[in-house]
Motif scaffolding. Structure first.
Motif, mmCIF file in Angstrom:
data_model
loop_
_atom_site.group_PDB
_atom_site.id
_atom_site.type_symbol
_atom_site.label_atom_id
_atom_site.label_comp_id
_atom_site.label_asym_id
_atom_site.label_seq_id
_atom_site.Cartn_x
_atom_site.Cartn_y
_atom_site.Cartn_z
ATOM 1 N N LEU A 13 0.886 -0.815 0.255
ATOM 2 C CA LEU A 13 0.183 0.078 0.113
ATOM 3 C C LEU A 13 0.854 0.948 -0.098
ATOM 4 N N ASP A 14 2.428 1.233 0.367
ATOM 5 C CA ASP A 14 3.056 2.290 0.124
ATOM 6 C C ASP A 14 3.592 2.798 -0.285
ATOM 7 N N GLN A 15 3.218 1.454 -2.167
ATOM 8 C CA GLN A 15 4.727 1.935 -2.565
ATOM 9 C C GLN A 15 4.035 3.275 -3.613
ATOM 10 N N PRO A 16 3.100 3.719 -3.963
ATOM 11 C CA PRO A 16 1.326 2.870 -3.664
ATOM 12 C C PRO A 16 1.051 2.041 -5.090
ATOM 13 N N ASP A 17 0.227 1.044 -3.841
ATOM 14 C CA ASP A 17 -0.556 0.384 -5.025
ATOM 15 C C ASP A 17 -1.818 -0.697 -4.469
ATOM 16 N N LEU A 18 -2.897 -0.149 -4.667
ATOM 17 C CA LEU A 18 -3.803 -0.029 -3.467
ATOM 18 C C LEU A 18 -4.526 -1.520 -4.631
ATOM 19 N N GLY A 19 -4.229 -1.340 -5.603
ATOM 20 C CA GLY A 19 -5.331 -3.192 -6.372
ATOM 21 C C GLY A 19 -4.104 -4.006 -5.337
ATOM 22 N N THR A 20 -3.164 -3.921 -6.174
ATOM 23 C CA THR A 20 -2.480 -5.688 -5.649
ATOM 24 C C THR A 20 -2.529 -5.511 -4.278
ATOM 25 N N ALA A 21 -2.191 -4.416 -3.756
ATOM 26 C CA ALA A 21 -2.958 -4.526 -2.298
ATOM 27 C C ALA A 21 -3.974 -5.685 -1.042
ATOM 28 N N MET A 22 -5.242 -4.794 -2.064
ATOM 29 C CA MET A 22 -5.928 -4.879 -2.208
ATOM 30 C C MET A 22 -6.432 -6.733 -2.424
ATOM 31 N N LEU A 23 -5.651 -7.110 -3.212
ATOM 32 C CA LEU A 23 -5.702 -8.226 -4.471
ATOM 33 C C LEU A 23 -5.064 -9.665 -2.542
ATOM 34 N N ILE A 24 -4.102 -9.180 -1.923
ATOM 35 C CA ILE A 24 -3.185 -9.533 -1.623
ATOM 36 C C ILE A 24 -4.518 -9.955 -0.041
ATOM 37 N N LEU A 25 -4.694 -8.409 0.310
ATOM 38 C CA LEU A 25 -5.614 -8.808 1.583
ATOM 39 C C LEU A 25 -6.687 -10.214 1.603
ATOM 40 N N ALA A 26 -7.143 -10.318 -0.706
ATOM 41 C CA ALA A 26 -8.356 -10.788 -0.382
ATOM 42 C C ALA A 26 -7.755 -12.130 -0.623
ATOM 43 N N SER A 27 -6.765 -12.749 -1.069
ATOM 44 C CA SER A 27 -5.837 -13.687 -1.363
ATOM 45 C C SER A 27 -5.802 -14.803 0.398
ATOM 46 N N GLY A 28 -5.125 -14.055 1.016
ATOM 47 C CA GLY A 28 -5.397 -14.211 2.570
ATOM 48 C C GLY A 28 -6.675 -14.042 2.934
ATOM 49 N N GLY A 29 -7.359 -13.605 3.124
ATOM 50 C CA GLY A 29 -8.379 -13.625 3.557
ATOM 51 C C GLY A 29 -9.471 -14.388 3.150
ATOM 52 N N PHE A 30 -9.542 -15.219 1.755
ATOM 53 C CA PHE A 30 -10.461 -16.435 1.187
ATOM 54 C C PHE A 30 -9.302 -17.288 1.634
ATOM 55 N N VAL A 31 -8.105 -17.804 2.529
ATOM 56 C CA VAL A 31 -7.846 -18.617 2.924
ATOM 57 C C VAL A 31 -8.763 -18.815 4.172
ATOM 58 N N LEU A 32 -8.633 -17.873 5.695
ATOM 59 C CA LEU A 32 -9.510 -17.974 6.638
ATOM 60 C C LEU A 32 -10.863 -18.082 5.732
ATOM 61 N N PHE A 33 -11.577 -17.703 5.020
ATOM 62 C CA PHE A 33 -12.831 -18.051 4.786
ATOM 63 C C PHE A 33 -13.258 -19.587 4.498
ATOM 64 N N VAL A 34 -12.873 -20.299 3.802
ATOM 65 C CA VAL A 34 -12.585 -21.352 3.428
ATOM 66 C C VAL A 34 -12.297 -22.421 4.474
ATOM 67 N N ALA A 35 -10.961 -21.752 5.621
ATOM 68 C CA ALA A 35 -11.032 -22.918 6.620
ATOM 69 C C ALA A 35 -12.199 -22.358 7.826
ATOM 70 N N GLY A 36 -13.296 -21.639 7.375
ATOM 71 C CA GLY A 36 -14.476 -21.920 8.156
ATOM 72 C C GLY A 36 -14.145 -20.753 9.042
ATOM 73 N N LEU A 37 -14.107 -19.268 8.961
ATOM 74 C CA LEU A 37 -14.204 -18.337 9.614
ATOM 75 C C LEU A 37 -16.106 -18.343 10.338
ATOM 76 N N GLN A 38 -15.419 -18.460 11.683
ATOM 77 C CA GLN A 38 -16.777 -18.467 12.799
ATOM 78 C C GLN A 38 -17.728 -16.478 11.611
ATOM 79 N N TRP A 39 -19.019 -17.017 11.267
ATOM 80 C CA TRP A 39 -20.211 -16.438 10.636
ATOM 81 C C TRP A 39 -19.819 -14.929 11.815
ATOM 82 N N ARG A 40 -19.922 -15.071 12.947
ATOM 83 C CA ARG A 40 -19.669 -13.230 13.666
ATOM 84 C C ARG A 40 -19.029 -12.796 13.498
#
Length: 381
Positions: free
Chosen positions: A167-194
């Motif tokens: 994000l500091d480079q700045p590259d908001l698009g790639t930073a958001m993709l990095i965030l999404a790629s890690g977040g998807f792992v948490l989602f697939v792992a069964g992150l609680q709905w709350r």
């Protein structure tokens, strides 16, 4: 001699011999076929979008070829071997991002590249798109699922470090993709709905904080332009207006290859990179865009099938995340070009010009092939 021998075998035996050859090479046939089709389409459209620039087409073709070699090479490794070296890869990736921040190569107002004169220039953030989900998948696969709060927090920290550096480079698009790629792992792992609902609820105040304290002026202009492109039609709104005009003028069947006016008369900026689907829409119309989307859907469907059939937790988490992140690539690029999302500089996979992006994407599909083709061996081990 082999061909003569094949003629003496029943058709089913011939098919099994060929299938076993692909299996021995750890290549998933359907996945490889779809990728080759996408690569061919990309080079075909790039020739027109670049103004018949053979140099760009050759460079992109070379990158695609290197990516295929890298994909096949990565497919040879067992998933558990990859998991063993993931932490080291993550730390190397973060270290390279720090190097970019300290002494990176600046281009077009952003410092995103490491440049070794006469040798190579590459963008380390592209590799983090693959290393990020691998790291979170490695960490969570060693814990009980669904993940406990402390494991979620540690995963968020692992995601947050490269996110902030990019994000500091700045590259908001790639930073958001990095965030999404890690977040998807948490989602697939069964992150609680709350916790998911809590994250969604926190999105609004986080967005406000990013607007005032994180986002640069040009990024704010992109958001404002997204809301009202006509407020600056000759400036910040130009790209969106011209891209929608190009897509709309293509109609159902398009104007024909090399006959697009928006790109060839230089009305459409970045026609060979971020806005290349506007060229496709103008020259091949709705039919061409739908055919491309069909290839993407087939690729995503194959990736999800591999995720379901994976026989290790690491493989399931990683395959699911890589596939869903690829979907985000496609969704964000098409959304921003059609005016449904702000412009964030995300290329269209395998179609937009960009060597590092192509190689990284193919490496990701090499990981999918490794997960799929090694599953029987793992079951017997």
């Amino acid at each position: 001699m082999n061909s003569n021998f094949d003629r003496t075998l029943p058709e089913g035996d011939v098919m099994r011999r060929r299938a076993s050859l692909l299996q021995r090479m750890h290549i998933d046939g359907p996945l490889l076929l779809i990728l080759l089709m996408l690569g061919a389409v990309g080079l075909f459209v790039l020739y027109s979008a670049s103004g018949k620039n053979w140099d760009l087409v050759i460079k992109q073709g070379t990158s695609f070829g290197l990516g295929i070699v890298a994909m096949i090479f990565i497919a040879q490794f067992e998933p558990r071997f990859m998991a063993r070296w993931v932490p080291l890869g993550y730390f190397i990736g973060v270290a390279l991002l720090v190097v970019v921040d300290v002494m990176g190569h600046n281009a077009m107002g952003a410092t995103r590249w490491i440049n070794i004169p006469g040798v190579i220039r590459f963008q380390p953030s592209e590799f983090m798109k693959l290393l990020m989900p691998m790291t979170v998948a490695w960490y969570l696969s060693k814990r009980s699922l669904p993940p406990q709060l402390k494991h979620v927090v540690l995963s968020i920290i692992m995601i947050g470090v490269p996110f902030v550096l990019i994000l500091d480079q700045p590259d908001l698009g790639t930073a958001m993709l990095i965030l999404a790629s890690g977040g998807f792992v948490l989602f697939v792992a069964g992150l609680q709905w709350r916790w998911l609902l809590g994250a969604i609820a926190a999105a609004a105040p986080v967005a406000v904080a990013m607007w005032y304290f994180v986002m640069h002026d040009y990024q704010k202009r992109r958001v404002l332009t997204f809301l009202d492109p006509e407020m600056d039609p000759l400036g910040a709104g130009w790209n969106i207006i011209q891209s929608k005009a190009a897509i709309g003028s293509g109609g159902v069947f398009g104007k024909g290859w090399l006959l697009g006016t928006q790109s060839h008369l230089d009305f459409l900026p970045e026609s060979h990179t971020d806005f290349i689907i506007a060229v496709l829409g103008e020259e091949f119309g709705m039919v061409g865009v739908c055919l491309l989307l069909s290839l993407y859907l087939l690729l995503i469907g194959r990736g999800l099938t591999i995720a379901v059939q994976a026989q290790t937790l690491f493989g399931k988490l990683l395959a699911g995340s890589v596939t869903m992140t690829f979907f985000v690539y496609v969704f964000v690029n098409i959304g921003m070009v059609s005016g449904l999302l702000p412009v964030v500089g995300v290329p269209l996979p395998f179609i937009s010009y960009g060597g590092t992006s192509v190689v990284t994407l193919l490496c990701g599909f090499g990981v999918l092939m490794a997960i799929h083709t090694h599953r029987k061996w793992i079951a017997q081990a």
